[in-house]
Design a protein around this motif. Structure first.
Motif, PDB file in Angstrom:
ATOM      1  N   ASP A 127       0.829  -1.204   0.000  1.00 24.43           N
ATOM      2  CA  ASP A 127       0.000   0.000   0.000  1.00 24.43           C
ATOM      3  C   ASP A 127       0.868   1.260   0.000  1.00 24.43           C
ATOM      4  O   ASP A 127       0.546   2.237  -0.665  1.00 24.43           O
ATOM      5  N   GLU A 128       1.959   1.226   0.720  1.00 23.30           N
ATOM      6  CA  GLU A 128       2.816   2.407   0.845  1.00 23.30           C
ATOM      7  C   GLU A 128       3.750   2.601  -0.343  1.00 23.30           C
ATOM      8  O   GLU A 128       4.046   3.746  -0.714  1.00 23.30           O
ATOM      9  N   THR A 129       4.232   1.519  -0.932  1.00 25.03           N
ATOM     10  CA  THR A 129       5.265   1.648  -1.965  1.00 25.03           C
ATOM     11  C   THR A 129       4.850   1.127  -3.338  1.00 25.03           C
ATOM     12  O   THR A 129       5.612   1.262  -4.291  1.00 25.03           O
ATOM     13  N   SER A 130       3.684   0.508  -3.423  1.00 27.19           N
ATOM     14  CA  SER A 130       3.185  -0.091  -4.666  1.00 27.19           C
ATOM     15  C   SER A 130       4.076  -1.204  -5.182  1.00 27.19           C
ATOM     16  O   SER A 130       4.067  -1.524  -6.364  1.00 27.19           O
ATOM     17  N   ARG A 131       4.841  -1.814  -4.276  1.00 31.58           N
ATOM     18  CA  ARG A 131       5.627  -2.993  -4.631  1.00 31.58           C
ATOM     19  C   ARG A 131       6.067  -3.689  -3.356  1.00 31.58           C
ATOM     20  O   ARG A 131       6.076  -3.101  -2.289  1.00 31.58           O
ATOM     21  N   LEU A 132       6.419  -4.958  -3.516  1.00 33.46           N
ATOM     22  CA  LEU A 132       6.977  -5.717  -2.397  1.00 33.46           C
ATOM     23  C   LEU A 132       8.478  -5.841  -2.605  1.00 33.46           C
ATOM     24  O   LEU A 132       8.942  -6.087  -3.721  1.00 33.46           O
ATOM     25  N   SER A 133       9.195  -5.711  -1.528  1.00 35.12           N
ATOM     26  CA  SER A 133      10.647  -5.870  -1.596  1.00 35.12           C
ATOM     27  C   SER A 133      10.992  -7.340  -1.822  1.00 35.12           C
ATOM     28  O   SER A 133      10.166  -8.235  -1.570  1.00 35.12           O
ATOM     29  N   ASP A 134      12.209  -7.588  -2.263  1.00 35.87           N
ATOM     30  CA  ASP A 134      12.675  -8.961  -2.432  1.00 35.87           C
ATOM     31  C   ASP A 134      12.593  -9.711  -1.101  1.00 35.87           C
ATOM     32  O   ASP A 134      12.232 -10.890  -1.071  1.00 35.87           O
ATOM     33  N   ARG A 135      12.913  -9.025  -0.036  1.00 37.48           N
ATOM     34  CA  ARG A 135      12.890  -9.643   1.299  1.00 37.48           C
ATOM     35  C   ARG A 135      11.469 -10.070   1.689  1.00 37.48           C
ATOM     36  O   ARG A 135      11.252 -11.182   2.181  1.00 37.48           O
ATOM     37  N   THR A 136      10.508  -9.190   1.453  1.00 37.38           N
ATOM     38  CA  THR A 136       9.115  -9.518   1.778  1.00 37.38           C
ATOM     39  C   THR A 136       8.615 -10.651   0.891  1.00 37.38           C
ATOM     40  O   THR A 136       7.952 -11.576   1.375  1.00 37.38           O
ATOM     41  N   TRP A 137       8.927 -10.600  -0.404  1.00 33.37           N
ATOM     42  CA  TRP A 137       8.520 -11.662  -1.327  1.00 33.37           C
ATOM     43  C   TRP A 137       9.068 -13.011  -0.859  1.00 33.37           C
ATOM     44  O   TRP A 137       8.355 -14.007  -0.839  1.00 33.37           O
ATOM     45  N   ALA A 138      10.330 -13.013  -0.460  1.00 36.93           N
ATOM     46  CA  ALA A 138      10.948 -14.260   0.022  1.00 36.93           C
ATOM     47  C   ALA A 138      10.291 -14.731   1.315  1.00 36.93           C
ATOM     48  O   ALA A 138      10.051 -15.936   1.497  1.00 36.93           O
ATOM     49  N   ALA A 139       9.976 -13.807   2.206  1.00 36.70           N
ATOM     50  CA  ALA A 139       9.318 -14.175   3.470  1.00 36.70           C
ATOM     51  C   ALA A 139       7.943 -14.787   3.206  1.00 36.70           C
ATOM     52  O   ALA A 139       7.567 -15.777   3.835  1.00 36.70           O
ATOM     53  N   LEU A 140       7.214 -14.220   2.271  1.00 35.44           N
ATOM     54  CA  LEU A 140       5.902 -14.780   1.924  1.00 35.44           C
ATOM     55  C   LEU A 140       6.061 -16.146   1.277  1.00 35.44           C
ATOM     56  O   LEU A 140       5.220 -17.032   1.450  1.00 35.44           O
ATOM     57  N   GLY A 141       7.152 -16.323   0.540  1.00 31.51           N
ATOM     58  CA  GLY A 141       7.417 -17.590  -0.130  1.00 31.51           C
ATOM     59  C   GLY A 141       7.732 -18.735   0.821  1.00 31.51           C
ATOM     60  O   GLY A 141       7.762 -19.891   0.402  1.00 31.51           O
ATOM     61  N   GLU A 142       7.923 -18.427   2.099  1.00 28.60           N
ATOM     62  CA  GLU A 142       8.139 -19.486   3.092  1.00 28.60           C
ATOM     63  C   GLU A 142       6.898 -20.367   3.235  1.00 28.60           C
ATOM     64  O   GLU A 142       7.011 -21.548   3.556  1.00 28.60           O
TER      65      GLU A 142
END
Length: 177
Positions: free
Chosen positions: A127-142
């Motif tokens: 919502d704040e940046t209109s994208r997910l960081s690589d770190r967040t994407w990887a965390a969700l991928g867990e």
């Protein structure tokens, strides 16, 4: 007074009713059965038909587990101050097993479960940046596969868009009509 009130019953034609085919049973393809949000969208049947196909996917066909979907939507609704979404998805959250405390916590962006906390933080980040960081994407991928991650991004974006529309049009809760 809403900026765009629900389409009056005398203006519902076959095109307006057809916009809901596949989304609502025939007996609900009318101003009373559709509810205030959908009855307002009936003002633009072509847009409604196109948009509802996407919405049906997000709500009923998404690969995202229902609990995670509702946590994300509740966070979006709170961040966007969308009473209509918040009210309806509080009920849907309960239906998928969220407790009142979990619903309230999700609105605040808090969760007892570490992964659910990451998911709520992802809503904020997107919502704040209109994208997910690589770190967040990887965390969700867990815990989420690629399709689930894609469904999450589209759920957050889709419900953000709906909140903008509902807030702008002045969609009221059904009991307030």
């Amino acid at each position: 007074m809403p900026l765009l009130p629900p389409l009056p019953a005398d203006r519902w034609d076959d095109k307006a009713r057809f916009a809901f085919a596949g989304m609502l049973p025939r007996e609900r393809q009318n101003p009373e059965g559709a509810g205030t949000a959908l009855a307002t969208l009936a003002r633009h049947p072509d847009l409604t038909k196109a948009f509802l196909g996407f919405s049906v996917h997000l709500l009923y066909r998404s690969t995202l587990p229902a609990r995670l979907r509702e946590l994300a939507i509740l966070r979006v609704a709170y961040r966007r101050d969308c009473t209509y979404e918040l009210t309806h998805h509080t009920e849907l959250g309960r239906e998928v097993g969220l407790s009142a405390d979990e619903i309230a916590s999700a609105q605040r962006g808090e969760a007892a479960d570490d992964f659910e906390q990451k998911l709520l933080a992802a809503v904020d980040e997107l919502d704040e940046t209109s994208r997910l960081s690589d770190r967040t994407w990887a965390a969700l991928g867990e815990r989420l596969d690629e399709r689930q991650q894609m469904d999450l991004v589209f759920t957050i974006g889709g419900y953000t868009m709906m909140a903008m529309a509902f807030n702008t049009f002045g969609i009221e809760l059904e009991q307030e009509r």
